[in-house]
Design a protein around this motif. Structure first.
Motif, PDB file in Angstrom:
ATOM      1  N   GLY A 206      -3.878   4.567  -6.452  1.00  0.00           N
ATOM      2  CA  GLY A 206      -3.311   3.470  -5.677  1.00  0.00           C
ATOM      3  C   GLY A 206      -3.174   2.271  -6.574  1.00  0.00           C
ATOM      4  N   GLY A 207      -2.956   1.116  -5.984  1.00  0.00           N
ATOM      5  CA  GLY A 207      -2.816  -0.063  -6.819  1.00  0.00           C
ATOM      6  C   GLY A 207      -2.346  -1.266  -6.061  1.00  0.00           C
ATOM      7  N   LEU A 208      -1.637  -2.125  -6.758  1.00  0.00           N
ATOM      8  CA  LEU A 208      -1.192  -3.399  -6.201  1.00  0.00           C
ATOM      9  C   LEU A 208       0.094  -3.824  -6.892  1.00  0.00           C
ATOM     10  N   MET A 209       0.688  -4.881  -6.389  1.00  0.00           N
ATOM     11  CA  MET A 209       1.865  -5.454  -7.027  1.00  0.00           C
ATOM     12  C   MET A 209       1.541  -6.853  -7.518  1.00  0.00           C
TER      13      MET A 209
ATOM     14  N   ALA B  99       9.723   9.052 -14.768  1.00  0.00           N
ATOM     15  CA  ALA B  99       9.030  10.063 -13.969  1.00  0.00           C
ATOM     16  C   ALA B  99       9.809  10.441 -12.716  1.00  0.00           C
ATOM     17  N   LEU B 100      10.761   9.618 -12.290  1.00  0.00           N
ATOM     18  CA  LEU B 100      11.557   9.912 -11.104  1.00  0.00           C
ATOM     19  C   LEU B 100      12.705  10.866 -11.392  1.00  0.00           C
ATOM     20  N   SER B 101      12.888  11.230 -12.654  1.00  0.00           N
ATOM     21  CA  SER B 101      14.002  12.091 -13.050  1.00  0.00           C
ATOM     22  C   SER B 101      13.476  13.411 -13.598  1.00  0.00           C
ATOM     23  N   ASP B 102      13.957  14.508 -13.058  1.00  0.00           N
ATOM     24  CA  ASP B 102      13.581  15.807 -13.602  1.00  0.00           C
ATOM     25  C   ASP B 102      14.024  15.939 -15.056  1.00  0.00           C
ATOM     26  N   THR B 103      15.144  15.326 -15.382  1.00  0.00           N
ATOM     27  CA  THR B 103      15.686  15.416 -16.737  1.00  0.00           C
ATOM     28  C   THR B 103      14.811  14.691 -17.742  1.00  0.00           C
ATOM     29  N   TYR B 104      14.345  13.491 -17.388  1.00  0.00           N
ATOM     30  CA  TYR B 104      13.645  12.640 -18.350  1.00  0.00           C
ATOM     31  C   TYR B 104      12.137  12.547 -18.127  1.00  0.00           C
ATOM     32  N   ARG B 105      11.616  13.256 -17.117  1.00  0.00           N
ATOM     33  CA  ARG B 105      10.174  13.225 -16.873  1.00  0.00           C
ATOM     34  C   ARG B 105       9.348  13.676 -18.080  1.00  0.00           C
ATOM     35  N   PRO B 106       9.817  14.627 -18.892  1.00  0.00           N
ATOM     36  CA  PRO B 106       9.028  15.009 -20.074  1.00  0.00           C
ATOM     37  C   PRO B 106       8.700  13.846 -21.007  1.00  0.00           C
ATOM     38  N   LEU B 107       9.492  12.776 -20.971  1.00  0.00           N
ATOM     39  CA  LEU B 107       9.212  11.620 -21.823  1.00  0.00           C
ATOM     40  C   LEU B 107       7.869  10.982 -21.494  1.00  0.00           C
ATOM     41  N   VAL B 108       7.438  11.084 -20.237  1.00  0.00           N
ATOM     42  CA  VAL B 108       6.187  10.439 -19.830  1.00  0.00           C
ATOM     43  C   VAL B 108       5.075  11.463 -19.591  1.00  0.00           C
ATOM     44  N   ARG B 109       5.237  12.639 -20.166  1.00  0.00           N
ATOM     45  CA  ARG B 109       4.180  13.640 -20.021  1.00  0.00           C
ATOM     46  C   ARG B 109       2.862  13.067 -20.546  1.00  0.00           C
ATOM     47  N   GLY B 110       1.823  13.176 -19.754  1.00  0.00           N
ATOM     48  CA  GLY B 110       0.522  12.608 -20.100  1.00  0.00           C
ATOM     49  C   GLY B 110       0.214  11.331 -19.351  1.00  0.00           C
ATOM     50  N   ILE B 111       1.223  10.704 -18.760  1.00  0.00           N
ATOM     51  CA  ILE B 111       0.992   9.444 -18.044  1.00  0.00           C
ATOM     52  C   ILE B 111       0.114   9.666 -16.822  1.00  0.00           C
TER      53      ILE B 111
ATOM     54  N   VAL C 169       1.346   0.399 -15.624  1.00  0.00           N
ATOM     55  CA  VAL C 169       2.184  -0.659 -15.038  1.00  0.00           C
ATOM     56  C   VAL C 169       3.640  -0.225 -15.079  1.00  0.00           C
ATOM     57  N   VAL C 170       4.380  -0.582 -14.024  1.00  0.00           N
ATOM     58  CA  VAL C 170       5.810  -0.279 -13.922  1.00  0.00           C
ATOM     59  C   VAL C 170       6.518  -1.493 -13.342  1.00  0.00           C
ATOM     60  N   ASP C 171       7.554  -1.955 -14.019  1.00  0.00           N
ATOM     61  CA  ASP C 171       8.361  -3.075 -13.528  1.00  0.00           C
ATOM     62  C   ASP C 171       9.484  -2.561 -12.633  1.00  0.00           C
ATOM     63  N   PHE C 172       9.518  -3.026 -11.406  1.00  0.00           N
ATOM     64  CA  PHE C 172      10.650  -2.709 -10.537  1.00  0.00           C
ATOM     65  C   PHE C 172      11.872  -3.532 -10.921  1.00  0.00           C
TER      66      PHE C 172
ATOM     67  N   ARG D 299       0.834  -1.201   0.000  1.00  0.00           N
ATOM     68  CA  ARG D 299       0.000   0.000   0.000  1.00  0.00           C
ATOM     69  C   ARG D 299       0.869   1.253   0.000  1.00  0.00           C
ATOM     70  N   VAL D 300       1.878   1.270   0.847  1.00  0.00           N
ATOM     71  CA  VAL D 300       2.778   2.425   0.942  1.00  0.00           C
ATOM     72  C   VAL D 300       3.483   2.676  -0.395  1.00  0.00           C
ATOM     73  N   LEU D 301       4.012   1.615  -0.995  1.00  0.00           N
ATOM     74  CA  LEU D 301       4.821   1.761  -2.207  1.00  0.00           C
ATOM     75  C   LEU D 301       3.982   2.120  -3.426  1.00  0.00           C
ATOM     76  N   THR D 302       2.808   1.537  -3.570  1.00  0.00           N
ATOM     77  CA  THR D 302       1.983   1.873  -4.727  1.00  0.00           C
ATOM     78  C   THR D 302       1.492   3.315  -4.641  1.00  0.00           C
ATOM     79  N   ARG D 303       1.219   3.786  -3.441  1.00  0.00           N
ATOM     80  CA  ARG D 303       0.838   5.187  -3.287  1.00  0.00           C
ATOM     81  C   ARG D 303       2.023   6.111  -3.565  1.00  0.00           C
ATOM     82  N   TRP D 304       3.191   5.710  -3.110  1.00  0.00           N
ATOM     83  CA  TRP D 304       4.402   6.509  -3.374  1.00  0.00           C
ATOM     84  C   TRP D 304       4.644   6.630  -4.875  1.00  0.00           C
ATOM     85  N   LEU D 305       4.597   5.514  -5.599  1.00  0.00           N
ATOM     86  CA  LEU D 305       4.868   5.556  -7.028  1.00  0.00           C
ATOM     87  C   LEU D 305       3.745   6.279  -7.775  1.00  0.00           C
ATOM     88  N   SER D 306       2.513   6.098  -7.353  1.00  0.00           N
ATOM     89  CA  SER D 306       1.400   6.823  -7.968  1.00  0.00           C
ATOM     90  C   SER D 306       1.594   8.329  -7.842  1.00  0.00           C
TER      91      SER D 306
END
Length: 506
Positions: free
Chosen positions: A167-170, A302-314, A321-324, A150-157
């Motif tokens: 929220g979500g699940l793994m 999305a975790l990078s200020d430099t590359y976040r524009p690549l996922v604009r709209g997500i 879905v995101v693979d750890f 719960r903590v991690l899916t909210r953090w990544l969301s």
């Protein structure tokens, strides 16, 4: 009259006397006692950690190839022979064989598939969770795991910008994750309640022709068939041509299909290209379609200020879905399925299991079996949580920025070589290139590069793969290892060149 208690004792004694050794009812057998001995575990654990530390040291040096290739029949014969030998209370020999017969993901010369070189601390945490063996379908069987999830899916969301209701699940990998999200999409967007009533509707999804094969597989599992997988062509950068969404939707409707979802790639598997997620979000909102973003590999940008524009709209996606176990350095398999509205997750599976839950329909986050395929689900959240608590979020950010930056530097170096070409300027950490030599006929380039890859597999100093882009074979690297440097990549190019020059005259 003999009391019930005495009768029970007499029955057990009779059973023990007539059918089984008495020690079964007094203590474990000597073999089981030894197998569960904490002292034996301590000894074996120290031996294993020493082996793995030596393995990491050797692999990270890059002095040996990442793979000592064996033909499949030879490998099977080795293990069949080993299996036929007597059991040995010391497992060290088994561990050593496993290490020497496996590919080294921690070797900086491994540049093949999109699989991480796992953080050592996450591997240690895997040992902990394996020993605990706490499933997560039912809260009391996985209290910590469900809470961490719960903590991690909210953090990544939050990092993806999905909003306060997200929220979500793994779950176990991108294939199950994409299937889970698409089942949710069907539950909420299909004309009928397919889960409860079945369906005779001809349902369909729209997806890039460069999307990961698991999306195609998920659609077929759902019964959509080939006609229900509408593959939209890509542009010169292998991104979905969003200008074609409207005419393709109209054609699907004319063919009697009901489109319920559109999938955007963030990023695609072959080239690492990002679809225009904002344009897809606009289209889905206009037509009341579910927008699913497959960010298994590249959502972590999305975790990078430099590359976040690549996922604009997500942030406008209904599900992501995101693979750890790709760009976040976790052991396989750990995947997040995230929803912009967390409550949507409870619509995916609706069935009774009285022995598991008192109320199968209540939307409680702490019984993960209500929202995931797995019942006995691994405690996968612990690996991610331990890494975050040990190194902080900056570890993931630095890894993304280093690998994405290195891919750009490598592509720049390739373009300076007249005997090589790049398929497309990389957006992620995936680079597709090929050797074109001098005077090589265009119709031989694909066969030559395929031969180069095969030679590298069976006896080369590097591990890379190949892909097919519009009928042409390209060599492909995924820069996953934090220890890989530009010098390693330059050496790879030299090795490919030498193989090309050796093979080409034949």
């Amino acid at each position: 009259m003999v009391s019930d208690e005495l009768s029970a004792k007499v029955s057990v004694t009779a059973y023990a006397t007539n059918f089984a050794p008495l020690w079964l009812f007094v203590n474990m057998s000597p073999l089981l006692t030894s197998a569960y001995s904490p002292d034996t575990f301590r000894q074996q654990g120290h031996a294993l950690v020493d082996l793995l530390a030596d393995f990491l040291n050797n692999a990270q040096s890059g002095e040996q190839p990442p793979l000592h290739y064996r033909e499949p029949d030879d490998e099977l014969a080795f293990w069949q022979h080993d299996f036929e030998q007597p059991a040995n209370p010391d497992p060290t020999a088994v561990w050593k064989n496993l290490l020497t017969h496996s590919i080294q993901l921690h070797n900086p010369r491994f540049m093949g598939h999109q699989v991480s070189a796992p953080l050592p601390v996450s591997a240690l945490t895997s040992a902990l969770t394996s020993l605990l063996n706490n499933g997560q379908a039912v809260y009391e069987m996985g209290m910590a795991g469900n809470a961490l999830e719960r903590v991690l899916t909210r953090w990544l969301s939050e990092r993806l910008g999905l909003g306060p209701e997200a929220g979500g699940l793994m779950t176990s990998g991108g294939t199950l994750a994409n299937l889970t999200a698409l089942l949710t999409a069907r539950a909420l967007k299909a004309p009928t309640d397919v889960w409860a009533e079945g369906s005779t509707d001809r349902l369909a999804i729209m997806v890039s022709e460069e999307a990961h094969y698991c999306v195609d597989r998920a659609a077929r599992i759902m019964g959509l068939g080939s006609a229900g997988i509408i593959k939209v062509p890509t542009n010169e950068r292998f991104q979905l041509r969003t200008n074609l969404l409207e005419p393709y939707l109209k054609q699907a409707q004319a063919d009697g299909l009901t489109v319920f979802a559109v999938i955007g790639s963030a990023c695609s598997t072959s080239t690492g290209s990002y679809d225009n997620l904002t344009a897809i979000a606009d289209f889905c909102e206009q037509h009341n379609l579910w927008f699913h973003a497959d960010g298994a590999h590249g959502g972590v940008a999305a975790l990078s200020d430099t590359y976040r524009p690549l996922v604009r709209g997500i942030e406008r996606a209904d599900s992501v879905v995101v693979d750890f176990h790709k760009m976040m350095m976790m052991p396989a398999l750990v995947t997040a399925v995230l929803y912009r509205r967390d409550a949507d997750a409870f619509r995916t599976f609706q069935q009774k299991a009285q022995y598991l839950w008192a109320d199968a329909n209540s939307p409680d986050w702490f019984n993960s079996g209500k929202r995931a395929f797995e019942c006995t689900k691994l405690m996968m959240s612990a690996k991610v949580y331990t890494a975050l608590k040990t190194y902080g979020e900056a570890l993931f950010t630095e890894h993304v920025e280093a690998q994405y930056g290195l891919a750009r530097a490598f592509a720049g170096h390739i373009t300076e070589q007249p005997d090589f070409e790049v398929a497309v300027s990389p957006e992620s950490n995936i680079v597709c290139f090929r050797y074109i030599g001098a005077g090589i006929a265009a119709d031989r380039v694909s066969a030559l590069n395929s031969a180069i890859r095969q030679a590298m597999l069976t006896g080369g100093p590097f591990y890379l793969v190949q892909t097919n882009l519009r009928g042409q074979t390209w060599l492909r690297v995924s820069i996953m290892n934090p220890l890989t440097t530009l010098d390693h990549l330059k050496e790879l190019l030299d090795a490919v060149r030498k193989l090309g020059q050796f093979i080409q005259p034949i």
